[in-house]
Write an enzyme that holds these catalytic residues in place. Structure first.
Site, PDB file in Angstrom:
ATOM      1  N   ASP A 220       0.760  -1.355  -0.047  1.00 20.35           N
ATOM      2  CA  ASP A 220       0.080   0.043  -0.024  1.00 20.35           C
ATOM      3  C   ASP A 220       0.732   1.120  -0.037  1.00 20.35           C
ATOM      4  OD1 ASP A 220      -2.481   1.422   0.225  1.00 20.35           O
ATOM      5  OD2 ASP A 220      -2.098   1.494   2.501  1.00 20.35           O
ATOM      6  N   GLU A 470       3.574  -8.157   7.173  1.00 18.78           N
ATOM      7  CA  GLU A 470       2.279  -8.616   6.933  1.00 18.78           C
ATOM      8  C   GLU A 470       2.605  -9.779   5.831  1.00 18.78           C
ATOM      9  OE1 GLU A 470      -1.130  -6.023   6.089  1.00 18.78           O
ATOM     10  OE2 GLU A 470      -0.903  -5.276   8.223  1.00 18.78           O
ATOM     11  N   TYR A 523      -6.749  -3.230  12.065  1.00 17.27           N
ATOM     12  CA  TYR A 523      -7.613  -2.256  11.847  1.00 17.27           C
ATOM     13  C   TYR A 523      -9.037  -2.300  12.322  1.00 17.27           C
ATOM     14  CZ  TYR A 523      -3.511  -0.340   9.720  1.00 17.27           C
ATOM     15  OH  TYR A 523      -2.245   0.152   9.526  1.00 17.27           O
ATOM     16  N   GLU A 559       0.569  -1.566  14.216  1.00 12.82           N
ATOM     17  CA  GLU A 559      -0.458  -0.508  13.335  1.00 12.82           C
ATOM     18  C   GLU A 559      -1.709  -0.594  13.857  1.00 12.82           C
ATOM     19  OE1 GLU A 559      -0.051  -1.441   9.224  1.00 12.82           O
ATOM     20  OE2 GLU A 559       1.927  -1.762   9.037  1.00 12.82           O
TER      21      GLU A 559
HETATM   22  C1  BDP Z   1      -1.449  -2.315   6.724  1.00 10.75           C
HETATM   23  C2  BDP Z   1      -0.245  -2.264   6.092  1.00 10.75           C
HETATM   24  C3  BDP Z   1       0.150  -0.907   5.643  1.00 10.75           C
HETATM   25  C4  BDP Z   1      -1.211  -0.172   4.959  1.00 10.75           C
HETATM   26  C5  BDP Z   1      -2.160  -0.242   5.905  1.00 10.75           C
HETATM   27  C6  BDP Z   1      -3.538   0.486   5.352  1.00 10.75           C
HETATM   28  O1  BDP Z   1       0.735  -2.944   6.625  1.00 10.75           O
HETATM   29  O2  BDP Z   1       1.197  -0.751   4.567  1.00 10.75           O
HETATM   30  O3  BDP Z   1      -0.925   1.028   4.621  1.00 10.75           O
HETATM   31  O4  BDP Z   1      -2.704  -1.540   6.232  1.00 10.75           O
HETATM   32  O5  BDP Z   1      -4.387   0.069   4.856  1.00 10.75           O
HETATM   33  O6  BDP Z   1      -2.268  -3.780   6.499  1.00 10.75           O
HETATM   34  O7  BDP Z   1      -3.567   1.958   5.855  1.00 10.75           O
END
Ligand code: BDP
Length: 680
Positions: A220, A470, A523, A559
């Site tokens: 991404d 990942e 997330y 993250e």
């Molecule tokens: C995570 C990835 C990261 C992405 C992020 C996203 O590690 O590189 O930018 O998601 O989707 O899974 O914002």
């Protein structure tokens, strides 16, 4: 007759059956062969000390405006076949000016260049001083070219290098014209396939004009390319310090420091009295006082000891973070002739870890940090000192003590900044979304880690190696593959723990057992249960706990976050608004505080430090907007909340002092309301 037919049919059936079994056996054999990954040796790096001037060395940069040509996508090797490197590029094709260092993608207004797939060419001319011709050697060094580079000096191929974000160098002594003009030509290829690190796919697709080449990738961030970091020429004496490896340790309750060194020399001393070289190592305090001084043995390894040492501490973990000594290494021939001098900064600290805690100088670390990108308007991933300095000022303003170099190694200059500012680095290799594990990929993945460890092993700021982001660690081959990658990394450096940022569910993962620290990305309220602020806290606690239960190792969240369009305000909080990002953070903070009580939870990293460019997609408005800062490095609303948390944690965990402007004065309404820093 009937019997005959029946017999023939029976025979046919048997044949068909054996044919099917044969095909099946062949299929199984192929599958097994594809699954067998061997742990082969990879080529190791040499030299590559950061170019520094000294009494015996000169450095000159080749940064500036170069000439540039984009090859035809359908004919990427034409320049090689037609020998574009044999003369000025402008004689083969019309050139345009291109800054170095910078990604080339966003410099012009051409979509064809922004989205170009394949090779591009650079060249420039330069003079080498006449004085460089005598009794010394000259080296050409690139900080990084993404993804693959071919370099010619005055028409001769001098070096090839595959792997973005990492330096490479070669000797050019005999190819230069001294006191005269020289030409350097670089061909750079940005194509990513299944055996590059990171992986990508190239395909052909019909378009309105016929057929076009498409580069796709699952990661991404935009696949920026070009000469991303500085290009240097530097001189060394004929016999010189080629490699330095430093390991530090503290004893006696952090009052005595030890620097174990090992030096590798290039060249022999046959011209210098005799072959036995030795080194003198002098360690100076930040204030310039000589604090330790030794003469090495002829193996050029040994140890320095520092009494009343000033340890290297992370930002906010001590009142004087990032303390660096200057190590001066002087190489001598046996006849006392000084051959070479090289200086580097050294931070003295010690790391240790067990299944619940990660300690620096004996003190448990709680990370407050970010995932980041090297990314900016116009220059893409090109090194930019103004931006780098601003970024470190923002990190300190917000009270962060760490970041991960997601998802590739960052510039050497930024590593030096991190040393100086006491920012801890989880140093990540360029392996992102790794899948379809195979032999060639394993070799390159290991090589990327070898080059990374070789480059960064002397930085006190580097506290952990991240071997992937990942990776698809639920896949069949992931177990063997990551066992090899992790063990190889450990064999290169056993003084730092190893992690990987994992996003598969803990139940599927096959790699965590080979790591020292588990990092996970998730997330909640964004990719899962979008908008549901009531579905964050418990889930984060449960997932972190599941990882800890499975592997009995320290866990950190590498993250979490939410895309946020700067200036979009919606009350009540709604996805993409500044209110929503603030609320998502706050729901995570509750989970982190509950987890902190369990001891094995060692850190929180927001995704992302700043907004950054990605490939075009309907889920991205001008790029990934999960930044706490905008791409222009200005704070979004959540930055102020995060700042209050990071400093509050610093105060609780590390007894740091708080900035005067952490809270905005509200009203004098008594002790029950938080209205300034003293209420924390
Ligand atoms: C995570 C990835 C990261 C992405 C992020 C996203 O590690 O590189 O930018 O998601 O989707 O899974 O914002």
């Amino acid at each position: 007759m009937h019997l005959k037919i029946r017999l023939t049919r029976r025979k046919l059936e048997i044949w068909a059956l054996s044919l099917t079994s044969l095909v099946f056996a062949f299929y199984i054999l192929n599958l097994t062969l594809a699954l067998i990954i061997l742990n082969k040796d990879v080529q190791t790096s040499r030299g590559m000390l950061y170019p520094r001037e000294s009494e015996t060395r000169e450095v000159r940069t080749l940064d500036g405006i170069w000439n540039f040509v984009r090859s035809d996508e359908s004919n990427p090797t034409q320049g090689i076949r037609d020998g574009w490197f044999k003369d000025d590029l402008s004689k083969s094709r019309p050139t345009i000016p291109m800054p170095v260092p910078a990604s080339y993608n966003d410099i012009t207004t051409e979509q064809a260049l922004r989205d170009h797939v394949g090779t591009v060419w650079y060249d420039r001319k330069f003079f080498v001083p006449r004085s460089w011709a005598h009794e010394q050697r000259v080296w050409l060094r690139f900080g990084s070219v993404h993804y693959e580079a071919f370099v010619w000096m005055n028409g001769q191929l001098v070096v090839k290098h595959e792997m973005g974000h990492l330096p490479f160098e070669t000797e050019v002594t005999h190819l230069l014209q001294y006191g005269a003009e020289n030409r350097i030509t670089v061909m750079c290829d940005n194509a990513l396939i299944q055996t590059t690190v990171p992986q990508g796919k190239i395909s052909e697709m019909a378009n309105d004009g016929g057929v076009t080449i498409i580069q796709s990738y699952t990661f991404d961030f935009f696949n920026y390319a070009g000469i991303h970091r500085s290009v240097h020429l530097y001189t060394t004496p004929k016999t010189f310090i080629e490699q330095v490896d430093i390991k530090t340790n503290l004893t006696n309750n952090n009052s005595v420091g030890h620097v174990d060194y090992s030096i590798i020399v290039n060249g022999s001393a046959t011209n210098e009295a005799d072959n036995t070289l030795y080194a003198r190592l002098l360690l100076y305090s930040r204030e310039g006082d000589l604090v330790s001084n030794v003469r090495s043995d002829s193996k050029l390894l040994g140890s320095l000891q520092v009494e009343n040492v000033n340890p290297w501490w992370p930002y906010l973990m001590h009142s004087d973070p990032g303390y660096l000594y200057k190590l001066e290494i002087k190489l001598y021939a046996a006849n006392e002739q000084l051959l070479d001098v090289y200086r580097l900064n050294v931070g003295l600290r010690t790391l240790s870890w067990n299944n619940t805690t990660f300690l620096i100088n004996g003190k448990p670390i709680y990370f407050r940090g970010f995932g980041r990108h090297e990314d900016a308007d116009v220059r893409g991933k090109g090194l930019d000192n103004a931006l780098m300095t601003r970024d470190f000022n923002l990190l300190k303003w917000i009270g962060a003590n760490a970041y991960r170099t997601s998802h590739y190694p960052y510039s050497e200059e930024s590593m030096q900044f991190a040393d100086r500012h006491g920012i801890m680095i989880i140093d990540e290799c360029p392996s992102v979304d790794t899948e379809n594990f195979n032999q060639v990929l394993l070799g390159k993945h290991k090589s990327s880690l070898e080059q990374l460890v070789h480059r960064d092993r002397n930085h006190p700021s580097v506290v952990m190696w991240s071997i992937a982001n990942e990776p698809r660690t639920g896949q069949l081959n992931a177990d063997t593959y990551f066992q090899f990658v992790a063990n190889y990394t450990r064999s290169l450096d056993g003084t730092r723990p190893i992690t990987a940022a994992i996003a598969v569910p803990s139940t599927d993962d096959k790699a965590g057992r080979y790591l020292d620290i588990i990092s996970f990305n998730r997330y909640n309220a964004w990719y899962s249960n979008t908008g549901r602020l009531d579905m964050v806290t418990k889930r984060v606690i449960e997932e972190a706990t599941a990882w800890n239960k499975k592997y009995d190792k320290p866990v950190l969240m590498a993250e979490y976050g939410a895309d946020t369009l700067e200036g979009l305000h919606l009350q009540p909080a709604f996805v993409w608004s500044e209110e929503f990002q603030t609320a998502v953070f706050s729901q995570h903070f509750k989970a982190f505080d509950a987890l902190r009580r369990k001891k094995w939870f060692i850190g929180e990293f927001v995704w992302n430090f700043a907004d950054f460019k990605t490939a075009q997609s309907y889920t991205r408005v001008g790029g990934n907007k999960k930044g706490v800062f905008t791409r222009a490095r200005q704070p979004k609303a959540a930055a102020h909340l995060l700042r209050q948390r990071y400093f509050a944690l610093g105060r609780e965990v590390d007894q740091c002092s708080l900035p005067d402007d952490l809270f905005t004065y509200i009203a004098d309404v008594g002790n029950s309301v938080k209205h300034d820093s003293s209420d924390l």
